[in-house]
Every structure is written in structure tokens, then in C-alpha cells.
Design an enzyme around this catalytic site. Structure first.
Site, short mmCIF file in Angstrom:
data_model
loop_
_atom_site.label_atom_id
_atom_site.label_comp_id
_atom_site.label_asym_id
_atom_site.label_seq_id
_atom_site.Cartn_x
_atom_site.Cartn_y
_atom_site.Cartn_z
N SER A 1 0.83 -1.16 0.01
CA SER A 1 0.06 -0.11 0.12
C SER A 1 0.82 1.17 -0.15
O SER A 1 1.97 1.17 0.58
CB SER A 1 -0.81 0.02 1.34
OG SER A 1 -1.55 1.21 1.23
N TYR B 1 -2.45 -0.30 10.64
CA TYR B 1 -2.40 -0.77 9.09
C TYR B 1 -1.26 -0.10 8.43
O TYR B 1 -0.44 -0.84 7.88
CB TYR B 1 -3.74 0.03 8.43
CG TYR B 1 -3.71 -0.36 6.86
CD1 TYR B 1 -4.02 -1.57 6.51
CD2 TYR B 1 -3.50 0.68 5.98
CE1 TYR B 1 -4.40 -1.77 5.14
CE2 TYR B 1 -3.55 0.39 4.89
CZ TYR B 1 -3.94 -0.68 4.23
OH TYR B 1 -3.73 -0.81 2.74
#
Length: 700
Positions: free
Chosen positions: A577, A590
């Protein structure tokens, strides 16, 4: 679908209500599909059918007789109207005046296009004269196991006479071609009451002047052979009886999962191969029998069989009574190399001055006592079909050895077909393989937007794909969708929790048995969470790290084990990501887990490089459409963080990017394809950001 009836007799499937009103070509198609629907009649691509039909000539308007015959490379079970070649019968008859004898028969194939009716582009097969010169309107040529068992027996002529009397004749072995067509014509004219003929070591021809009668004759003759064998072999132990009892099913799969990647690595140096495992009862009976090795060494008899399976298989030296997989793996390379040497010697013994260069010397079929049969080929359908053809060969050997002496095709005859210049020309006409042909990929998170888009991209390029996901319902739907579009052979699904060592290992074992190994690993399983650090619970932190960091580690560790067992390199792609490079407010768990992914990829790139294992990263950002992590709480949380609503979030992300464009699952899939394909063969340890431009995530 192929009919797999447990009943020994073939069922008459002809339906007059369905056939009524059909034209003769339509009846030919109907008959062909019925015959091809049962593998006891003929296997995939085997045999051919024809009809002689009166048509109106498009130029003269006159009525002319036209031969409709299965075109080159077709399959009667799945053929459609455009799969038939059409040729003027008067022109085919005229070819007899050009024929210069058996030593020149191959040149007759070059004349067939000159006989084409109505500009049909479907190429006529080498078997066209066999149908043209039989003086009957309808002809079936099939390869039933029961008939080939007769044809491959030492006394096949006598057996044919015993079973069929004068209704079915017999002709000695002759390679398919123009001369055999003349032989058939001569037989028919000398035996006008005969309904067909058995071709030694080859198969069955039947004929009639009506489509339905021809179909029913074919079934009746095959059923008579089946009944005769049942009567003769009722009290006979197949293949001399059992020598090696079969291992339990779970143990058979465990051993196959260990052997197949090793074999695949040894035979995929020049072209990646895909595997298939078969442990049906017919296979187990053969590989566990006293006569297996002797019969396997004789090779197959029917040309259709050995063109798919090579002339003989490789028998793996394995003792199921005391299974030592490590020892077998240690000795396996020697077995594979010995087969190559033997094949090269076969080529040298039989080659002619104009023979094509030796092809792949590796075995196609691997027989493992007590375990089953493994086949390898350029793609999954071919590997499966090769196995089906060898099962046909097993059935033939069972029948022939029970009532007579089984005989494989003479070595020189086998070579002359395998390296037939016409066969070589057919191979040369085949399209170039796709970029991922022969490759096997596993995609975790395969039921999600990015995962399914990546799987689809790989499938479009010829890869086989295993979809791995924890969501059973979504996984099933995704598999069904992709299998419906690309075929069931090339798509598998496995329910797996990537945080479980046992589940990950089991997924790779399943992939090894289904496809033979792995080449491409896409780690894409994911979750997303959003919370200020003071509200981030330990459970939430651990959940992110468990799936996004530990899960990627477990998938990678198992991949390295299999890739190293194969020894032919591979590619791993981590779908991380933008947040692994650029911090984001309210998502510390995250972002940290994604950063862990990226650094793990760097470490693995160092370890994998000496083995040719490349490890790269794709960093998406804001892939909302089709992505399951953007459903539910995560979408609400991110919308709240940025002070917008659900509808405005995608527009906010688009405007935040430098290129002002939305990022879609297909965009991530394209980057995953780049890292999987040979176009990136010199790239490892790299990162591609697919985020429409985010200056915070620039890697330099």
C-alpha cells in the site's frame, strides 16, 4: 459434458424427435457429438466422422456430391458446423490419377485444398481419403478401448473374426493416409455386406447409408466387443494380479504433492510444464500390478495414444510398502535423466535424413506404484487429456493381455508417426504460446477486487491460477466466474486463512497436486482498520500484524520451499500500500503492518536472487471500486477521518492525486502482471506505486 456412465454398455442416445427435420450435415454434427460424449467411444480429439451430401454448386448451380468430414485437429464431442471440412467428391476421386504410390502419399495432402467446396477455410485432415473412398454415405472412425484391445492383440485378425464374423473385417497396420484410404475402398468393394473394419493397432471404421444407422452400428459393434471381453475375462486377474496395494487417498496425494514440483523443475528448463494427477481405480490397478513395468515398456499401440503420451511412460522406482519420499526424490533426477538418454537413443535409432530435430526428450506420463499417474504437458488441458489417453492405453493393455498377448506399435512405426513431416507441419502452424503459458500462480485474497482482477490478467496470458481466500462464498463465486470464462481446467480455489501455518502448507500441497507446482505468488490478502493510536486496541494491532505481516511471511516461506524444490526460479509480488511508505493519520496499525510487508519483500529479494526468485512490491492507493476492504467500517472510518461522506471519498482521493485519476483493480493487476512476466526478468527488490501520483509515497 463427457458422459461417465458406470454401465458397461454404451447407451443409444439418438432421439428421433430431436433429429427430425435436420439436414444431412446437421445429422452428421448430431451423430458426432453423441459419439464424442462418451470416452469409451473415443477420447478427446480422437477419431473422425463424415457424410457425403448432395449440395448445390455455388458457381454452376448444379447438384454435386460433397464430403463433409471432421477438420484437422477437431474433436467430435465438441465440434460445431464450422469444424467440418467440405470437399468436392469428384475432385477427390480425380486425385487417384495423381497418386504415385505409397512412397509419395504424403504429397497428396497438398492437393486436398484444391478440392475445397464453397471456399471452406477448415483444413482437411490426413484421414480425409479414408472417408472419401469408402463407398457409403456415412462413416464413423473411432478408437474404443474394447476395439483397440482386439486390434493390439497378437492374434487380432483371428479375434476379430471370432467376435464379429464377416460383419466386421480386418486390415493390417498401415499408417493413416492416402494408401490406407485405397485399402478401405478395396475392402468395401470386395465385401459389400460388411458393416465395418478393425484396423490393426489403430481402431474401428463403421459405415452405413443413413446417419442414424451408422451411429447405431458403431454402438452395436463396440457393445459386442465389451460383452465379449466381459465374458472372457470374468475370472481373470487384471495384469497378473496385485503386486503393490494402493496407499490411502490422503497418503497418495501427499506423495504426489512432494514428487510433482521436483519432476516439474527437472523437465521445465526449456518450457514450463503443468501437471495433472490421476489416482482413479483403473490407474491404481495398473500401477500396482505384477505386469505393469513389462507392459509399460512395450509402449502404446494406437497412434492417437502415443502422440499424446509419448511411446512409453517413466515408471518411478517407488515402494509403497515402505514409502521413503526423501530417498525417492534423491534418486528421481537419475530416473528422469535415464529416460532422456533412452529417448535420445530411440530418436537416433529411428531417425531419417529428413526427420525433424529431436523434440522434448522428457516423459509425459509418470507411473508411481501404489500412488497413481502423473502427467506433464505445456498446459493443464493437455496434461489432463494426456492422462486420459494413457488410461485408454491401460484399458487396452488390460483387455489384450487378458485374452491374448498385448503388442505395442513397432518402434519404427511409432517414430515415423511421431516425427511425421505432416505432423511437424501441424506443430509449426500452432500459434505462439502466450506470455504466461505453462506458469502456475497463486493469488491470496483472490476473491477480492484486486485479487480477482489479477487472476483474470494472468488467465488471459495463459497461466493456471489458484484463488486463495478466507471468504468461502466470495471465493466460490469468483472461481465460478473465472472458470466459466477461461475453462475449469485452469482455475482452482482453496479456502485458506493466511495466518495458519497448516492452512498455508495445505494450500500449496493442493496446488502441487492440481498443477504440479508454482511460479507466481501474489500476496494480496488484506484487511484495513482506522483508529487514533489511543483507541487502537492490542487486538486490532495484532490482527493487522497477523494478516498483513505474519500472513505474508507464511505464504512467502511456503513459496520459497516449493520454488527451491523446483529450481526454475519464480516471481513473488506483494500487494502492499501507499501507506507502507507514507504515513496516514488514524491508521498506525495498518500503516505499520504494510511497512513490514515492504521490508519483508526487500529481505526476500536478497535471499531469493541466487535461486532466480524475484520479489517485488506493488503499492496501490485508494482502490475503492470492487475492493472488499472498502466495505463497511473502513469506508466509514476513512470518510470520517477526511471529513467527507462515502460518496465524496473517491472524488477526494482522485483530486488528492497528482494525475487526478481514480485507481482501479485492473490497474493493480497490470502491475502484478508486469512483475510476473519475463518483461521484468531483471527486476527484483523493486516497488511500483499505482496511486495516480502521491508525492509522499515517492520512493526517492
Amino acid at each position: 459434458m463427457l458422459k461417465k456412465s458406470p454401465v458397461s454398455r454404451l447407451e443409444n442416445l439418438w432421439d428421433d424427435s430431436e433429429a427430425v427435420g435436420m439436414s444431412e450435415p446437421e445429422k452428421l454434427l448430431y451423430r458426432s457429438n453423441l459419439l464424442g460424449s462418451d470416452k469409451r467411444v473415443t477420447n478427446y480429439g480422437g477419431g473422425n466422422t463424415s457424410a457425403k451430401v448432395v449440395e448445390r454448386d455455388p458457381l454452376t448451380g448444379d447438384e454435386v456430391e460433397v464430403l463433409w468430414v471432421k477438420g484437422s485437429g477437431g474433436d467430435i464431442g465438441t465440434i460445431r458446423m464450422d469444424g467440418f471440412a467440405t470437399l468436392y467428391m469428384d475432385k477427390l476421386e480425380a486425385l487417384k490419377g495423381l497418386y504415385r504410390g505409397p512412397e509419395h502419399e504424403d504429397e497428396m495432402v497438398g492437393y486436398l485444398p484444391h478440392c475445397t467446396f464453397n471456399l471452406n477455410t477448415r483444413a482437411a485432415s490426413i484421414d480425409t481419403p479414408l472417408h472419401a473412398f469408402v463407398p457409403r454415405r456415412h462413416v464413423d472412425h473411432v478408437h474404443p478401448d474394447a476395439i483397440i484391445a482386439i486390434a493390439a492383440s497378437a492374434n487380432s485378425k483371428e479375434l476379430t473374426q471370432e467376435i464379429f464374423g464377416d460383419e466386421i473385417g480386418w486390415l493390417p497396420w498401415k499408417r493413416p493416409g492416402y494408401e490406407l484410404g485405397l485399402w478401405l475402398e478395396k475392402f468395401c468393394r470386395k465385401n459389400p455386406e460388411a458393416k465395418g473394419v478393425v484396423l490393426e493397432s489403430h481402431g474401428l471404421f463403421t459405415w452405413a447409408d443413413e446417419a442414424k444407422v451408422c451411429y447405431e452400428t458403431t454402438l452395436r459393434i463396440i457393445n459386442r466387443a465389451i460383452a465379449w471381453f466381459e465374458e472372457k475375462t470374468a475370472d481373470t486377474a487384471a495384469f497378473g494380479g496385485e503386486k503393490h496395494p494402493s496407499l490411502p487417498p490422503e497418503e497418495r496425494r501427499r506423495i504426489a504433492a512432494a514428487l510433482m514440483p521436483a519432476i516439474r523443475g527437472m523437465i521445465s528448463e526449456d518450457q514450463h510444464k503443468v501437471g495433472h494427477f490421476d489416482d482413479q481405480n483403473a490407474v491404481l490397478e495398473f500401477v500396482g500390478s505384477h505386469q505393469m513395468e513389462a507392459l509399460a515398456a512395450l509402449g502404446t499401440s494406437c497412434p492417437d495414444h502415443f502422440l499424446r503420451t509419448k511411446i512409453r511412460p517413466l515408471v518411478v522406482d517407488f515402494d509403497p510398502a515402505s514409502p521413503d519420499i526423501a530417498d525417492t526424490l534423491d534418486r528421481l533426477r537419475g530416473m528422469v535423466e535415464s529416460y532422456r538418454v533412452d529417448y535420445a537413443a530411440y530418436y537416433d535409432r529411428c531417425r531419417h535424413d529428413d526427420s525433424p530435430a529431436m523434440r522434448d526428450p522428457n516423459a509425459v506420463v509418470y507411473l508411481v506404484p501404489g500412488v497413481g499417474m502423473i502427467t506433464f504437458a505445456k498446459d493443464k488441458p493437455t496434461a489432463r487429456i494426456s492422462g486420459e489417453f494413457y488410461v485408454n492405453a491401460i484399458n487396452v493393455m488390460r483387455g489384450a493381455s487378458a485374452v491374448s498377448e498385448y503388442r505395442g506399435l513397432p518402434e519404427q512405426e511409432a517414430f515415423d508417426i511421431e516425427y511425421w513431416l505432416l505432423e511437424e507441419a501441424k506443430l509449426q502452424r500452432m500459434p505462439a504460446p502466450k506470455s504466461l503459458a505453462g506458469r502456475v500462480a497463486i493469488v491470496t485474497g483472490g476473491a477480492g477486487g484486486i485479487g480477482s482482477a489479477t487472476a483474470e490478467r494472468y488467465l488471459r496470458e495463459g497461466a493456471c491460477v489458484v484463488l486463495a481466500d478466507i471468504d468461502a462464498e466470495a471465493l466460490s463465486a469468483t472461481r465460478e466466474n473465472l472458470a466459466g470464462r477461461f475453462g475449469p481446467d485452469v482455475v482452482r480455489a482453496v479456502e485458506v486463512n493466511v495466518t495458519s501455518e497448516e492452512a498455508v502448507a495445505a494450500a500449496y500441497a493442493d496446488m502441487a497436486v492440481e498443477f504440479g507446482g508454482v511460479d507466481i505468488v501474489v500476496s494480496n490478502a488484506g484487511i484495513a482498520s482506522s483508529a487514533p493510536v489511543e483507541d487502537t486496541t492490542l487486538e486490532l494491532w495484532n490482527r493487522n500484524m497477523s494478516i498483513l505481516s505474519t500472513g505474508y511471511f507464511l505464504v512467502a516461506r511456503e513459496a520459497f520451499r516449493m520454488l527451491k524444490a523446483q529450481g526454475i526460479g519464480g516471481s513473488m509480488v506483494f500487494v502492499a500500500s501507499k501507506n507502507g511508505l507514507a504515513a496516514s493519520p488514524g491508521a498506525s496499525a495498518y500503516c505499520t503492518a504494510k511497512a513490514s510487508e515492504i521490508h519483508l519483500a526487500r529481505c526476500l529479494a536478497l535471499e531469493g536472487a541466487p535461486e532466480g526468485i524475484r520479489v517485488n512490491v506493488v503499492n496501490p492507493d485508494a482502490v475503492l471500486r470492487g475492493s472488499r476492504i472498502w466495505q463497511g467500517d473502513w469506508l466509514d472510518q476513512r470518510a470520517s477521518t477526511y471529513g467527507t461522506d462515502k460518496e465524496g471519498l473517491e472524488e477526494m482521493y482522485r483530486q488528492r492525486s497528482l494525475l487526478k485519476r481514480s485507481v482501479l483493480p485492473e490497474d493493480i493487476a497490470e502491475a502484478c502482471y508486469f512483475f510476473a512476466a519475463d518483461t521484468s526478468a531483471k527486476s527484483t527488490g523493486n516497488i511500483i506505486n499505482v496511486d495516480a501520483g502521491n508525492v509522499q509515497a515517492f520512493t526517492r
